[in-house]
Design a protein around this motif. Structure first.
Motif, PDB file in Angstrom:
ATOM      1  N   LYS A 114     -20.797   6.538  49.898  1.00  0.00           N
ATOM      2  CA  LYS A 114     -21.772   6.742  50.029  1.00  0.00           C
ATOM      3  C   LYS A 114     -23.089   6.407  49.792  1.00  0.00           C
ATOM      4  CE  LYS A 114     -23.430   6.884  45.584  1.00  0.00           C
ATOM      5  NZ  LYS A 114     -23.382   6.444  43.572  1.00  0.00           N
ATOM      6  N   ASP A 115     -23.573   4.805  50.942  1.00  0.00           N
ATOM      7  CA  ASP A 115     -25.017   4.106  50.354  1.00  0.00           C
ATOM      8  C   ASP A 115     -24.143   3.061  51.510  1.00  0.00           C
ATOM      9  OD1 ASP A 115     -23.887   3.173  48.366  1.00  0.00           O
ATOM     10  OD2 ASP A 115     -25.576   4.414  47.178  1.00  0.00           O
ATOM     11  N   LYS A 116     -25.771   2.454  51.997  1.00  0.00           N
ATOM     12  CA  LYS A 116     -25.210   1.203  52.623  1.00  0.00           C
ATOM     13  C   LYS A 116     -24.794  -0.423  50.834  1.00  0.00           C
ATOM     14  CE  LYS A 116     -30.232  -1.134  51.808  1.00  0.00           C
ATOM     15  NZ  LYS A 116     -31.424  -1.145  53.000  1.00  0.00           N
ATOM     16  N   TYR A 117     -24.959   0.560  49.456  1.00  0.00           N
ATOM     17  CA  TYR A 117     -24.977  -0.738  48.652  1.00  0.00           C
ATOM     18  C   TYR A 117     -22.799  -0.879  48.803  1.00  0.00           C
ATOM     19  CZ  TYR A 117     -29.574  -0.680  48.212  1.00  0.00           C
ATOM     20  OH  TYR A 117     -30.869  -0.271  47.581  1.00  0.00           O
ATOM     21  N   ALA A 118     -22.736   1.303  48.719  1.00  0.00           N
ATOM     22  CA  ALA A 118     -21.391   0.525  48.959  1.00  0.00           C
ATOM     23  C   ALA A 118     -20.628   0.213  49.729  1.00  0.00           C
ATOM     24  CB  ALA A 118     -21.118   1.930  48.927  1.00  0.00           C
ATOM     25  N   LEU A 119     -21.158  -0.112  51.001  1.00  0.00           N
ATOM     26  CA  LEU A 119     -20.801  -0.400  52.590  1.00  0.00           C
ATOM     27  C   LEU A 119     -20.668  -1.994  52.118  1.00  0.00           C
ATOM     28  CD1 LEU A 119     -19.777  -1.298  54.921  1.00  0.00           C
ATOM     29  CD2 LEU A 119     -22.301  -0.377  56.576  1.00  0.00           C
ATOM     30  N   LEU A 120     -21.871  -2.896  51.413  1.00  0.00           N
ATOM     31  CA  LEU A 120     -22.349  -3.798  51.365  1.00  0.00           C
ATOM     32  C   LEU A 120     -20.614  -4.476  50.229  1.00  0.00           C
ATOM     33  CD1 LEU A 120     -23.365  -6.709  51.456  1.00  0.00           C
ATOM     34  CD2 LEU A 120     -24.692  -5.310  49.193  1.00  0.00           C
ATOM     35  N   GLU A 121     -20.556  -3.508  49.264  1.00  0.00           N
ATOM     36  CA  GLU A 121     -19.338  -3.630  47.694  1.00  0.00           C
ATOM     37  C   GLU A 121     -18.452  -3.829  48.665  1.00  0.00           C
ATOM     38  OE1 GLU A 121     -18.053  -2.092  44.000  1.00  0.00           O
ATOM     39  OE2 GLU A 121     -19.402  -0.555  44.948  1.00  0.00           O
ATOM     40  N   SER A 122     -17.678  -3.097  49.595  1.00  0.00           N
ATOM     41  CA  SER A 122     -16.747  -3.226  50.250  1.00  0.00           C
ATOM     42  C   SER A 122     -16.530  -4.830  50.561  1.00  0.00           C
ATOM     43  CB  SER A 122     -16.555  -2.114  51.562  1.00  0.00           C
ATOM     44  OG  SER A 122     -17.035  -2.672  52.755  1.00  0.00           O
ATOM     45  N   PHE A 123     -17.516  -5.111  51.870  1.00  0.00           N
ATOM     46  CA  PHE A 123     -17.890  -6.887  52.051  1.00  0.00           C
ATOM     47  C   PHE A 123     -17.233  -7.327  50.737  1.00  0.00           C
ATOM     48  CE2 PHE A 123     -19.046  -5.041  55.755  1.00  0.00           C
ATOM     49  CZ  PHE A 123     -19.020  -5.753  56.889  1.00  0.00           C
ATOM     50  N   GLU A 124     -17.745  -7.276  49.217  1.00  0.00           N
ATOM     51  CA  GLU A 124     -18.081  -8.036  48.988  1.00  0.00           C
ATOM     52  C   GLU A 124     -16.558  -8.068  47.767  1.00  0.00           C
ATOM     53  OE1 GLU A 124     -19.660  -8.875  43.992  1.00  0.00           O
ATOM     54  OE2 GLU A 124     -20.668  -8.116  45.548  1.00  0.00           O
ATOM     55  N   ILE A 125     -16.116  -6.941  48.054  1.00  0.00           N
ATOM     56  CA  ILE A 125     -14.202  -7.185  47.259  1.00  0.00           C
ATOM     57  C   ILE A 125     -13.538  -7.811  48.507  1.00  0.00           C
ATOM     58  CG2 ILE A 125     -12.770  -5.249  47.096  1.00  0.00           C
ATOM     59  CD1 ILE A 125     -14.727  -3.207  46.389  1.00  0.00           C
ATOM     60  N   GLU A 126     -13.544  -7.704  49.664  1.00  0.00           N
ATOM     61  CA  GLU A 126     -12.417  -8.006  50.520  1.00  0.00           C
ATOM     62  C   GLU A 126     -12.688 -10.035  50.948  1.00  0.00           C
ATOM     63  OE1 GLU A 126     -13.202  -8.208  55.469  1.00  0.00           O
ATOM     64  OE2 GLU A 126     -13.423  -6.325  54.967  1.00  0.00           O
ATOM     65  N   ILE A 127     -14.310 -10.206  50.818  1.00  0.00           N
ATOM     66  CA  ILE A 127     -14.586 -11.135  50.727  1.00  0.00           C
ATOM     67  C   ILE A 127     -13.635 -11.906  49.146  1.00  0.00           C
ATOM     68  CG2 ILE A 127     -16.063 -12.990  50.748  1.00  0.00           C
ATOM     69  CD1 ILE A 127     -17.423 -11.289  53.043  1.00  0.00           C
ATOM     70  N   GLY A 128     -13.978 -11.359  48.271  1.00  0.00           N
ATOM     71  CA  GLY A 128     -13.206 -12.021  47.472  1.00  0.00           C
ATOM     72  C   GLY A 128     -12.168 -12.169  46.844  1.00  0.00           C
ATOM     73  N   THR A 129     -11.576 -10.468  47.642  1.00  0.00           N
ATOM     74  CA  THR A 129     -10.472 -10.588  47.684  1.00  0.00           C
ATOM     75  C   THR A 129      -9.329 -10.977  48.242  1.00  0.00           C
ATOM     76  OG1 THR A 129      -9.956  -7.824  47.246  1.00  0.00           O
ATOM     77  CG2 THR A 129      -8.147  -9.513  48.176  1.00  0.00           C
ATOM     78  N   ASN A 130      -9.824 -12.023  49.038  1.00  0.00           N
ATOM     79  CA  ASN A 130      -9.338 -13.352  51.040  1.00  0.00           C
ATOM     80  C   ASN A 130      -9.554 -14.538  50.217  1.00  0.00           C
ATOM     81  OD1 ASN A 130      -8.581 -10.716  52.505  1.00  0.00           O
ATOM     82  ND2 ASN A 130     -10.426 -11.350  53.714  1.00  0.00           N
ATOM     83  N   LEU A 131     -10.767 -14.933  49.572  1.00  0.00           N
ATOM     84  CA  LEU A 131     -10.650 -15.767  48.844  1.00  0.00           C
ATOM     85  C   LEU A 131      -9.906 -16.202  47.784  1.00  0.00           C
ATOM     86  CD1 LEU A 131     -14.463 -16.351  49.339  1.00  0.00           C
ATOM     87  CD2 LEU A 131     -13.283 -17.261  50.769  1.00  0.00           C
TER      88      LEU A 131
END
Length: 186
Positions: A44-61
């Motif tokens: 949707k925007d750069k914030y959604a892209l950032l959120e995708s990293f947050e979700i990915e990193i959070g899930t991985n950790l």
């Protein structure tokens, strides 16, 4: 997948270079060599892209902590869990530096620190090992440990090899300097 990888790679490079706040979707599409419409098919925007990293990193950790990535065995210890976390950080060092560096998003850093560091180092370990051992309120103890460990992580990711300690070395350091060391948690 190729487009997704190009977007994410361009985003990380640009956050490291320009900073998240200064970054625009135009910057991302130019660096990824894609059209704006293609970007919006993914985010949707750069914030959604950032959120995708947050979700990915959070899930991985979380998976590492639960032993899903590095399976729990009879010999799984706190040290091995911390080594596994720092191995993940090292494998993703450019992402960690960009997102957690001074040009990253402060709100992203705060959310991940509060959510994950608290879960990993503070709540799980302190409540088990230290809760009854100190005459300070638990919320202050958790905040202290959370900030201390997070700052060790920030210091570590900024170092270059060969000065940056291995995951095994930093795990030993972080456990040694933490309040957990008198309890011989391994």
């Amino acid at each position: 997948m190729k487009t997704e990888k190009a977007i994410r790679s361009a985003f990380i490079d640009l956050v490291a270079e320009k900073g998240f706040d200064e970054l625009s979707v135009k910057d991302i599409v130019d660096a990824a060599d894609i059209g704006r419409g293609t970007f919006y098919l993914h985010y949707k925007d750069k914030y959604a892209l950032l959120e995708s990293f947050e979700i990915e990193i959070g899930t991985n950790l979380r998976e590492i902590i639960r032993g899903e990535v590095f399976p729990l065995t009879e010999g799984r210890t706190l040290t091995k869990t911390v080594v596994a976390l720092f191995t993940y950080f090292e494998e993703n060092i450019l992402i960690m530096r960009a997102l957690f560096g001074e040009k990253g998003s402060c709100s992203f850093q705060s959310r991940l620190k509060d959510r994950l560091w608290h879960d990993v180092f503070a709540e799980k370990l302190v409540t088990v090992a230290l809760q009854d051992s100190f005459s300070v309120p638990l919320d202050y103890l958790l905040a202290y440990i959370n900030a201390s460990h997070f700052n060790v992580f920030l210091t570590w990711i900024q170092k270059e090899k060969p000065e940056r300690e291995s995951p095994e070395e930093i795990a030993r350091i972080i456990l040694k300097i933490s309040l957990l060391s008198p309890y011989r948690i391994r």
